[in-house]
Design a protein around this motif. Structure first.
Motif, PDB file in Angstrom:
ATOM      1  N   GLY A  95      26.923  80.237  24.925  1.00  0.00           N
ATOM      2  CA  GLY A  95      27.297  79.131  24.050  1.00  0.00           C
ATOM      3  C   GLY A  95      27.194  77.756  24.662  1.00  0.00           C
ATOM      4  O   GLY A  95      27.352  76.761  23.947  1.00  0.00           O
ATOM      5  N   VAL A  96      26.911  77.658  25.963  1.00  0.00           N
ATOM      6  CA  VAL A  96      26.942  76.350  26.626  1.00  0.00           C
ATOM      7  C   VAL A  96      25.660  76.000  27.371  1.00  0.00           C
ATOM      8  O   VAL A  96      25.474  74.841  27.753  1.00  0.00           O
ATOM      9  CB  VAL A  96      28.132  76.251  27.610  1.00  0.00           C
ATOM     10  N   CYS A  97      24.777  76.964  27.601  1.00  0.00           N
ATOM     11  CA  CYS A  97      23.541  76.660  28.328  1.00  0.00           C
ATOM     12  C   CYS A  97      22.630  75.803  27.444  1.00  0.00           C
ATOM     13  O   CYS A  97      22.843  75.686  26.229  1.00  0.00           O
ATOM     14  CB  CYS A  97      22.843  77.941  28.766  1.00  0.00           C
ATOM     15  N   PRO A  98      21.603  75.181  28.009  1.00  0.00           N
ATOM     16  CA  PRO A  98      20.705  74.350  27.201  1.00  0.00           C
ATOM     17  C   PRO A  98      20.076  75.088  26.023  1.00  0.00           C
ATOM     18  O   PRO A  98      19.906  74.499  24.944  1.00  0.00           O
ATOM     19  CB  PRO A  98      19.652  73.896  28.216  1.00  0.00           C
ATOM     20  N   GLU A  99      19.716  76.372  26.206  1.00  0.00           N
ATOM     21  CA  GLU A  99      19.121  77.119  25.099  1.00  0.00           C
ATOM     22  C   GLU A  99      20.124  77.300  23.968  1.00  0.00           C
ATOM     23  O   GLU A  99      19.800  77.109  22.788  1.00  0.00           O
ATOM     24  CB  GLU A  99      18.609  78.476  25.584  1.00  0.00           C
ATOM     25  N   CYS A 100      21.351  77.683  24.297  1.00  0.00           N
ATOM     26  CA  CYS A 100      22.375  77.855  23.263  1.00  0.00           C
ATOM     27  C   CYS A 100      22.676  76.538  22.560  1.00  0.00           C
ATOM     28  O   CYS A 100      22.777  76.481  21.329  1.00  0.00           O
ATOM     29  CB  CYS A 100      23.648  78.429  23.872  1.00  0.00           C
ATOM     30  N   ARG A 101      22.793  75.462  23.339  1.00  0.00           N
ATOM     31  CA  ARG A 101      23.140  74.171  22.747  1.00  0.00           C
ATOM     32  C   ARG A 101      22.021  73.616  21.878  1.00  0.00           C
ATOM     33  O   ARG A 101      22.275  72.815  20.972  1.00  0.00           O
ATOM     34  CB  ARG A 101      23.493  73.165  23.845  1.00  0.00           C
ATOM     35  N   SER A 102      20.781  74.031  22.123  1.00  0.00           N
ATOM     36  CA  SER A 102      19.662  73.536  21.324  1.00  0.00           C
ATOM     37  C   SER A 102      19.307  74.475  20.176  1.00  0.00           C
ATOM     38  O   SER A 102      18.269  74.316  19.540  1.00  0.00           O
ATOM     39  CB  SER A 102      18.433  73.320  22.218  1.00  0.00           C
ATOM     40  N   GLY A 103      20.170  75.459  19.908  1.00  0.00           N
ATOM     41  CA  GLY A 103      19.957  76.339  18.770  1.00  0.00           C
ATOM     42  C   GLY A 103      19.119  77.560  19.054  1.00  0.00           C
ATOM     43  O   GLY A 103      18.645  78.221  18.133  1.00  0.00           O
ATOM     44  N   HIS A 104      18.939  77.902  20.344  1.00  0.00           N
ATOM     45  CA  HIS A 104      18.150  79.068  20.719  1.00  0.00           C
ATOM     46  C   HIS A 104      19.014  80.062  21.485  1.00  0.00           C
ATOM     47  O   HIS A 104      18.648  80.536  22.560  1.00  0.00           O
ATOM     48  CB  HIS A 104      16.947  78.650  21.554  1.00  0.00           C
ATOM     49  N   GLY A 105      20.159  80.409  20.908  1.00  0.00           N
ATOM     50  CA  GLY A 105      21.105  81.279  21.591  1.00  0.00           C
ATOM     51  C   GLY A 105      20.558  82.655  21.902  1.00  0.00           C
ATOM     52  O   GLY A 105      21.054  83.329  22.807  1.00  0.00           O
ATOM     53  N   ASN A 106      19.531  83.096  21.170  1.00  0.00           N
ATOM     54  CA  ASN A 106      18.926  84.395  21.470  1.00  0.00           C
ATOM     55  C   ASN A 106      18.204  84.382  22.817  1.00  0.00           C
ATOM     56  O   ASN A 106      17.907  85.441  23.372  1.00  0.00           O
ATOM     57  CB  ASN A 106      17.949  84.793  20.372  1.00  0.00           C
ATOM     58  N   LEU A 107      17.929  83.197  23.351  1.00  0.00           N
ATOM     59  CA  LEU A 107      17.257  83.057  24.644  1.00  0.00           C
ATOM     60  C   LEU A 107      18.188  82.457  25.686  1.00  0.00           C
ATOM     61  O   LEU A 107      17.739  81.787  26.622  1.00  0.00           O
ATOM     62  CB  LEU A 107      15.996  82.194  24.498  1.00  0.00           C
ATOM     63  N   GLU A 109      20.249  81.391  28.749  1.00  0.00           N
ATOM     64  CA  GLU A 109      19.898  81.507  30.168  1.00  0.00           C
ATOM     65  C   GLU A 109      20.788  82.508  30.896  1.00  0.00           C
ATOM     66  O   GLU A 109      20.420  83.013  31.956  1.00  0.00           O
ATOM     67  CB  GLU A 109      19.997  80.140  30.830  1.00  0.00           C
ATOM     68  N   ASN A 110      21.940  82.813  30.312  1.00  0.00           N
ATOM     69  CA  ASN A 110      22.867  83.783  30.913  1.00  0.00           C
ATOM     70  C   ASN A 110      23.152  84.929  29.940  1.00  0.00           C
ATOM     71  O   ASN A 110      24.275  85.414  29.854  1.00  0.00           O
ATOM     72  CB  ASN A 110      24.170  83.073  31.302  1.00  0.00           C
ATOM     73  N   VAL A 111      22.092  85.342  29.233  1.00  0.00           N
ATOM     74  CA  VAL A 111      22.262  86.344  28.181  1.00  0.00           C
ATOM     75  C   VAL A 111      22.840  87.644  28.731  1.00  0.00           C
ATOM     76  O   VAL A 111      22.529  88.073  29.848  1.00  0.00           O
ATOM     77  CB  VAL A 111      20.908  86.610  27.484  1.00  0.00           C
ATOM     78  N   ARG A 112      23.711  88.243  27.937  1.00  0.00           N
ATOM     79  CA  ARG A 112      24.190  89.600  28.178  1.00  0.00           C
ATOM     80  C   ARG A 112      23.747  90.445  27.006  1.00  0.00           C
ATOM     81  O   ARG A 112      24.034  90.119  25.862  1.00  0.00           O
ATOM     82  CB  ARG A 112      25.718  89.620  28.304  1.00  0.00           C
ATOM     83  N   ALA A 113      23.004  91.511  27.284  1.00  0.00           N
ATOM     84  CA  ALA A 113      22.472  92.357  26.222  1.00  0.00           C
ATOM     85  C   ALA A 113      23.503  93.411  25.846  1.00  0.00           C
ATOM     86  O   ALA A 113      23.834  94.293  26.655  1.00  0.00           O
ATOM     87  CB  ALA A 113      21.166  93.010  26.658  1.00  0.00           C
ATOM     88  N   LEU A 114      24.001  93.337  24.623  1.00  0.00           N
ATOM     89  CA  LEU A 114      25.003  94.277  24.147  1.00  0.00           C
ATOM     90  C   LEU A 114      24.494  95.706  24.269  1.00  0.00           C
ATOM     91  O   LEU A 114      23.407  96.049  23.802  1.00  0.00           O
ATOM     92  CB  LEU A 114      25.343  93.970  22.681  1.00  0.00           C
ATOM     93  N   GLY A 115      25.283  96.545  24.925  1.00  0.00           N
ATOM     94  CA  GLY A 115      24.924  97.937  25.073  1.00  0.00           C
ATOM     95  C   GLY A 115      23.963  98.236  26.211  1.00  0.00           C
ATOM     96  O   GLY A 115      23.602  99.396  26.414  1.00  0.00           O
TER      97      GLY A 115
END
Length: 353
Positions: A95-107, A109-115
């Motif tokens: 929710g706070v990285c540049p990708e999340c803040r620019s509307g690209h939360g699926n990418l 930078e610190n993604v955690r893949a559910l499961g």
């Protein structure tokens, strides 16, 4: 609580009694109402994706296409309360990285893949945790069925993102979908809803029948023709405008690229197996000479789920139409085994835990 745990790659998941999750300050715990069984679960169960650092460890609870009800809320969560019904993308962002803040939360930078990662245990369980819930949880519209919404965690949204955001489909464009599993059938349905004229390709006539039901104008059984791209070029009078590889094997990827007309767009949704190990040789010269555009699609931003919900409300999309049936938690292993020989249809969903 009961959960299906990865004990050994390629071996039946173990149904175990595990500790109930607790909510982080920024997270929630969700009681699972439904969870799709996805080919990505099959990849994880097989031990794939070590080549991209995404191999789930033994002991992982799989399951990444859930819908359910919030039963515990962390102190810092602002937008959710107990009793809310939600869907959750498998690409959990911070929710706070540049990708999340620019509307690209699926990418993220610190993604955690559910499961797939120990810090994001999955939803083949009675309950599962969602971190950074204000960013990752998507409230479901009133009255929708959890089973119908289960594919939103991965297959349906990935197909939607690929066709609605990554490709440029205009009404009347030919869209060739190669591979009619869960994500491929989702792509057929979505392309039709966006005004595309769909050609569906598979080796299984039953899956091609499903594709016709979901909007395909033409179908090609790849086992019955000598040259799949040539067949599609004949149907489309020169080639598809957009092609989707929904499987991630060398044959479907190259056929998808080969069936495109000049200035065509290729959307890669399927991820590879251990046979390809992440690399597929491509017809590079043809791609240059036809000026082919290539795009990937990885999940979808949680901020854009409302696009799907609006189309559902307008009777243009029906995610439940891709659901092939429901199973119990103890049936997940058999379903994964059936995926080894592509012997599943649509999106099977666990609704009994």
């Amino acid at each position: 609580m009961r959960a299906a745990v990865l004990a050994e790659y390629g071996e039946p998941l173990e149904i175990r009694d595990v500790d109930r999750p607790t909510a982080d300050a920024d997270g929630v715990v969700v009681e699972t109402e439904a969870c799709g069984v996805c080919r990505s679960d099959w990849h994880g169960w097989q031990g794939d994706w070590d080549w991209i650092g995404s191999q789930p460890p033994k002991g992982q609870i799989l399951g990444h296409e859930p819908a359910g009800t919030v039963v515990e809320v962390g102190d810092d969560v602002e937008t959710l309360q107990e009793g809310d019904r939600i869907a959750v993308p498998f690409t959990l962002g911070d929710g706070v990285c540049p990708e999340c803040r620019s509307g690209h939360g699926n990418l993220c930078e610190n993604v955690r893949a559910l499961g797939f990662t120990p810090t994001a245990q999955g939803a083949f369980a009675e309950e599962f945790p969602v971190p950074v819930a204000d960013h990752n949880a998507v409230k479901l519209p009133d009255g929708v069925d959890a089973v119908d919404m289960a594919g939103l965690g991965c297959r349906f949204t990935t197909a939607y993102h690929g066709l609605a955001h990554r490709a440029d489909i205009t009404p009347g464009d030919w869209v060739a979908v190669h591979g009619c599993g869960g994500v491929g059938l989702s792509a057929v349905h979505i392309a039709d809803a966006l005004g595309g004229r769909v050609v569906a390709v598979d080796l299984d006539d039953d899956k091609l029948s499903d594709a016709t039901r979901l909007g395909a104008e033409a179908t090609v059984n790849a086992g019955d023709v000598d040259n799949v791209p040539r067949e599609i070029m004949g149907i489309t009078d020169g080639g598809a405008d957009v092609a989707v590889d929904a499987l991630g094997v060398a044959a479907t990827c190259r056929n998808a690229l080969g069936c495109l007309r000049r200035h065509g767009q290729h959307v890669q949704i399927g991820l590879t197996t251990s046979d390809e190990g992440g690399d597929i040789p491509l017809p590079t010269d043809m791609m240059v000479m036809k000026e082919i555009d290539v795009a990937g699609s990885f999940g979808m931003q949680p901020t854009r789920y409302d696009e799907i919900f609006s189309m559902v409300a307008a009777d243009k999309l029906d995610p439940g139409a891709v659901v092939s049936g429901t199973i119990g938690l103890e049936d997940v292993s058999d379903t994964l085994q059936a995926m080894t020989t592509y012997d599943t249809d649509g999106i099977p969903v666990v609704d009994s835990f």
